[in-house]
Scaffold this motif. Structure first.
Motif, mmCIF file in Angstrom:
data_model
loop_
_atom_site.group_PDB
_atom_site.id
_atom_site.type_symbol
_atom_site.label_atom_id
_atom_site.label_comp_id
_atom_site.label_asym_id
_atom_site.label_seq_id
_atom_site.Cartn_x
_atom_site.Cartn_y
_atom_site.Cartn_z
ATOM 1 N N ARG A 286 24.333 -130.336 18.112
ATOM 2 C CA ARG A 286 24.201 -131.517 17.252
ATOM 3 C C ARG A 286 22.971 -131.507 16.369
ATOM 4 O O ARG A 286 22.967 -132.058 15.287
ATOM 5 C CB ARG A 286 24.192 -132.785 18.110
ATOM 6 N N TYR A 287 21.885 -130.923 16.891
ATOM 7 C CA TYR A 287 20.636 -131.084 16.157
ATOM 8 C C TYR A 287 20.107 -129.786 15.556
ATOM 9 O O TYR A 287 18.964 -129.740 15.103
ATOM 10 C CB TYR A 287 19.575 -131.726 17.068
ATOM 11 N N GLY A 288 20.944 -128.766 15.596
ATOM 12 C CA GLY A 288 20.562 -127.517 14.950
ATOM 13 C C GLY A 288 19.334 -126.849 15.552
ATOM 14 O O GLY A 288 18.626 -126.112 14.868
ATOM 15 N N LEU A 289 19.068 -127.107 16.835
ATOM 16 C CA LEU A 289 17.882 -126.507 17.453
ATOM 17 C C LEU A 289 18.254 -125.178 18.119
ATOM 18 O O LEU A 289 18.079 -124.988 19.324
ATOM 19 C CB LEU A 289 17.285 -127.479 18.477
ATOM 20 N N GLY A 290 18.801 -124.266 17.326
ATOM 21 C CA GLY A 290 19.369 -123.037 17.855
ATOM 22 C C GLY A 290 18.401 -122.189 18.665
ATOM 23 O O GLY A 290 18.632 -121.955 19.854
ATOM 24 N N ASP A 291 17.311 -121.747 18.031
ATOM 25 C CA ASP A 291 16.393 -120.831 18.720
ATOM 26 C C ASP A 291 15.790 -121.479 19.959
ATOM 27 O O ASP A 291 15.680 -120.871 21.012
ATOM 28 C CB ASP A 291 15.252 -120.415 17.773
ATOM 29 N N TRP A 292 15.403 -122.735 19.780
ATOM 30 C CA TRP A 292 14.788 -123.462 20.899
ATOM 31 C C TRP A 292 15.765 -123.556 22.075
ATOM 32 O O TRP A 292 15.407 -123.310 23.224
ATOM 33 C CB TRP A 292 14.403 -124.878 20.422
ATOM 34 N N ALA A 293 17.024 -123.882 21.770
ATOM 35 C CA ALA A 293 18.026 -124.062 22.830
ATOM 36 C C ALA A 293 18.289 -122.729 23.541
ATOM 37 O O ALA A 293 18.383 -122.686 24.773
ATOM 38 C CB ALA A 293 19.318 -124.623 22.243
ATOM 39 N N ILE A 323 34.455 -129.265 33.052
ATOM 40 C CA ILE A 323 33.126 -128.647 33.182
ATOM 41 C C ILE A 323 33.195 -127.119 33.101
ATOM 42 O O ILE A 323 32.371 -126.470 32.449
ATOM 43 C CB ILE A 323 32.449 -129.111 34.497
ATOM 44 N N ARG A 324 34.205 -126.553 33.765
ATOM 45 C CA ARG A 324 34.291 -125.085 33.779
ATOM 46 C C ARG A 324 34.445 -124.529 32.367
ATOM 47 O O ARG A 324 33.762 -123.588 31.979
ATOM 48 C CB ARG A 324 35.469 -124.634 34.661
ATOM 49 N N LYS A 325 35.314 -125.173 31.614
ATOM 50 C CA LYS A 325 35.530 -124.720 30.227
ATOM 51 C C LYS A 325 34.246 -124.928 29.399
ATOM 52 O O LYS A 325 33.836 -124.078 28.611
ATOM 53 C CB LYS A 325 36.687 -125.536 29.624
ATOM 54 N N MET A 326 33.606 -126.065 29.628
ATOM 55 C CA MET A 326 32.391 -126.367 28.858
ATOM 56 C C MET A 326 31.261 -125.391 29.185
ATOM 57 O O MET A 326 30.466 -125.028 28.318
ATOM 58 C CB MET A 326 31.968 -127.820 29.106
ATOM 59 N N LEU A 327 31.191 -124.984 30.459
ATOM 60 C CA LEU A 327 30.133 -124.033 30.838
ATOM 61 C C LEU A 327 30.342 -122.679 30.147
ATOM 62 O O LEU A 327 29.391 -122.004 29.761
ATOM 63 C CB LEU A 327 30.100 -123.848 32.359
ATOM 64 N N LYS A 328 31.611 -122.320 29.999
ATOM 65 C CA LYS A 328 31.889 -121.053 29.301
ATOM 66 C C LYS A 328 31.406 -121.129 27.861
ATOM 67 O O LYS A 328 30.846 -120.182 27.317
ATOM 68 C CB LYS A 328 33.400 -120.772 29.328
ATOM 69 N N GLU A 329 31.638 -122.284 27.257
ATOM 70 C CA GLU A 329 31.214 -122.474 25.865
ATOM 71 C C GLU A 329 29.681 -122.407 25.764
ATOM 72 O O GLU A 329 29.121 -121.796 24.854
ATOM 73 C CB GLU A 329 31.726 -123.837 25.362
ATOM 74 N N VAL A 330 29.015 -123.027 26.745
ATOM 75 C CA VAL A 330 27.549 -123.013 26.764
ATOM 76 C C VAL A 330 27.063 -121.560 26.790
ATOM 77 O O VAL A 330 26.223 -121.146 25.984
ATOM 78 C CB VAL A 330 26.991 -123.761 28.018
ATOM 79 N N HIS A 331 27.633 -120.796 27.717
ATOM 80 C CA HIS A 331 27.134 -119.420 27.870
ATOM 81 C C HIS A 331 27.459 -118.572 26.640
ATOM 82 O O HIS A 331 26.655 -117.751 26.210
ATOM 83 C CB HIS A 331 27.693 -118.767 29.135
ATOM 84 N N SER A 332 28.658 -118.841 26.093
ATOM 85 C CA SER A 332 28.999 -118.011 24.935
ATOM 86 C C SER A 332 28.103 -118.340 23.732
ATOM 87 O O SER A 332 27.758 -117.467 22.945
ATOM 88 C CB SER A 332 30.503 -118.121 24.652
ATOM 89 N N ASN A 333 27.657 -119.595 23.608
ATOM 90 C CA ASN A 333 26.769 -119.947 22.491
ATOM 91 C C ASN A 333 25.314 -119.604 22.736
ATOM 92 O O ASN A 333 24.577 -119.288 21.798
ATOM 93 C CB ASN A 333 26.864 -121.448 22.197
ATOM 94 N N LEU A 334 24.887 -119.723 23.992
ATOM 95 C CA LEU A 334 23.447 -119.607 24.254
ATOM 96 C C LEU A 334 23.040 -118.376 25.042
ATOM 97 O O LEU A 334 21.867 -118.000 25.056
ATOM 98 C CB LEU A 334 22.947 -120.858 24.997
ATOM 99 N N GLY A 335 24.008 -117.765 25.729
ATOM 100 C CA GLY A 335 23.673 -116.593 26.573
ATOM 101 C C GLY A 335 23.337 -115.398 25.714
ATOM 102 O O GLY A 335 23.863 -115.247 24.606
ATOM 103 N N SER A 336 22.449 -114.541 26.234
ATOM 104 C CA SER A 336 22.092 -113.386 25.411
ATOM 105 C C SER A 336 22.888 -112.169 25.880
ATOM 106 O O SER A 336 23.429 -112.136 26.939
ATOM 107 C CB SER A 336 20.610 -113.118 25.486
#
Ligand code: SF4
Ligand code: SF4
Length: 336
Positions: A286-293, A323-336
């Motif tokens: 939402r807030y475009g805080l990509g690197d920080w997140a 939650i399971r689906k959302m966690l996958k999205e989290v990792h795919s966006n933020l995981g390295s």
């Protein structure tokens, strides 16, 4: 500050109440200052819970010498008579008082809860006995499932209902709140900021102050927050069209699939910090805080991809989040 009738109790509570979750995270000295500021700002309704670790104790300590100025509400997840009786005694001790104004059945949500609480030797019996003994003045109920509470509030003459409401969520208005109003119950609004999802907190709170609720209880964890919230209620003005548009834009961005940080999904057998992930992900989306997140996400151990998809968390989430689906999205966006 506007004071409103707490249902038929005869008590007048401030339209801006004090949610007791965040003081768990500050020390006693800070809690004293926060509570002192709240009382000075005209806030007289304080809500806490047995389940909020040391929140009751901190409040009890902070309110020493000014018990008569405030209306104290707490709640317990106990479902049986014995456990509830025990919890009432602990609350009285923690809050350093010989009576609690409002004692609530906390988060009644399943058929089994209802059966146990209202059955023989259920928690309600202990509450009624405590009321007769003068240890508590009124009995209330809280929860997140409107369909359960709509039925339950016919089972006893509860003084209050505590339920989520905010600019995004008006599920209480379908049946529960109208019924509660018709029964003369006080309406206590939890999650007024949708778990901190709103950026314009001031607008989100002012929106609710203009609705037909008795009191709203945002969590307050700093003196500044208390001052801001008290000021909003003191000089209360309804939202104008421009301000409504701002909230509508935020609501659109949030959608309905977002975490309210209630933490009911915990504990996870893999020890994942589920709401923590969603908080960081919200900042990312939402807030475009990509690197920080991304940086913050990589400090989490275990990370979201360690989910074994057991699904326990989803059975506990009152908002039925995938939650399971959302966690996958989290990792795919933020995981390295
Ligand atoms: S589904 Fe994943 S996140 Fe949820 S409780 Fe199981 S392991 Fe934890
Ligand atoms: S995932 Fe659901 S249960 Fe967990 S904190 Fe978020 S809203 Fe609450």
């Amino acid at each position: 500050m506007e004071y409103r009738d707490l249902g038929k109790t005869g008590l007048k509570v401030s339209a801006m109440g004090f949610g007791g979750i965040p003081i768990q995270k500050v020390n006693q000295e800070e809690a004293n200052e926060i509570v002192r500021t709240a009382v000075e700002g005209g806030i007289n309704f304080f809500d806490t819970a047995r389940g909020y670790t040391d929140s009751e104790e901190k409040l009890g300590h902070a309110l020493k010498g000014q018990r008569d100025k405030v209306i104290l509400a707490t709640k317990s997840m106990a479902r049986t008579k014995d456990k509830m009786a025990e919890d009432i005694e602990i609350s009285l001790k923690n809050l350093q008082t010989d009576y609690i104004d409002l004692y609530q059945l906390h988060n009644v949500k399943t058929e089994k809860d209802v059966e146990t609480v209202f059955g023989p030797n259920g928690a309600l019996e202990a509450l009624i006995e405590a009321k007769e003994a003068g240890k508590i003045r009124f009995i209330g109920i809280t929860g997140h499932k409107a369909e359960v509470l709509v039925e339950v509030i016919d089972k006893y003459d509860f003084a209050t209902i505590q339920f989520p409401a905010n600019f995004l969520e008006d599920m209480g208005e379908k049946e529960l709140f109208p019924k509660a109003r018709a029964k003369g119950m006080g309406i206590i609004v939890m999650k007024p900021l949708a778990g901190g999802a709103f950026q314009r907190k001031d607008l989100a709170l002012r929106f609710l102050l203009g609705e037909d609720y008795t009191t709203i209880i945002p969590g307050m964890g700093s003196v500044e927050e208390v001052q801001n919230n008290a000021a909003l209620a003191k000089d209360f003005q309804r939202l104008n069209n421009e301000e409504i548009k701002i909230l509508e834009k935020e609501a659109k961005e949030l959608g309905s699939e977002f975490c309210r940080r209630c933490e009911y999904c915990k504990p996870c057998p893999q020890d994942l910090d589920i709401p923590g992930f969603f908080l960081i992900h919200g900042y990312f989306k939402r807030y475009g805080l990509g690197d920080w997140a991304i940086e913050r996400y990589n400090t989490f151990n275990p990370s979201a991809d360690k989910c074994i998809e057991c699904g326990i968390c989803e059975t506990r989430c009152p908002y039925d989040l995938p939650i399971r689906k959302m966690l996958k999205e989290v990792h795919s966006n933020l995981g390295s």
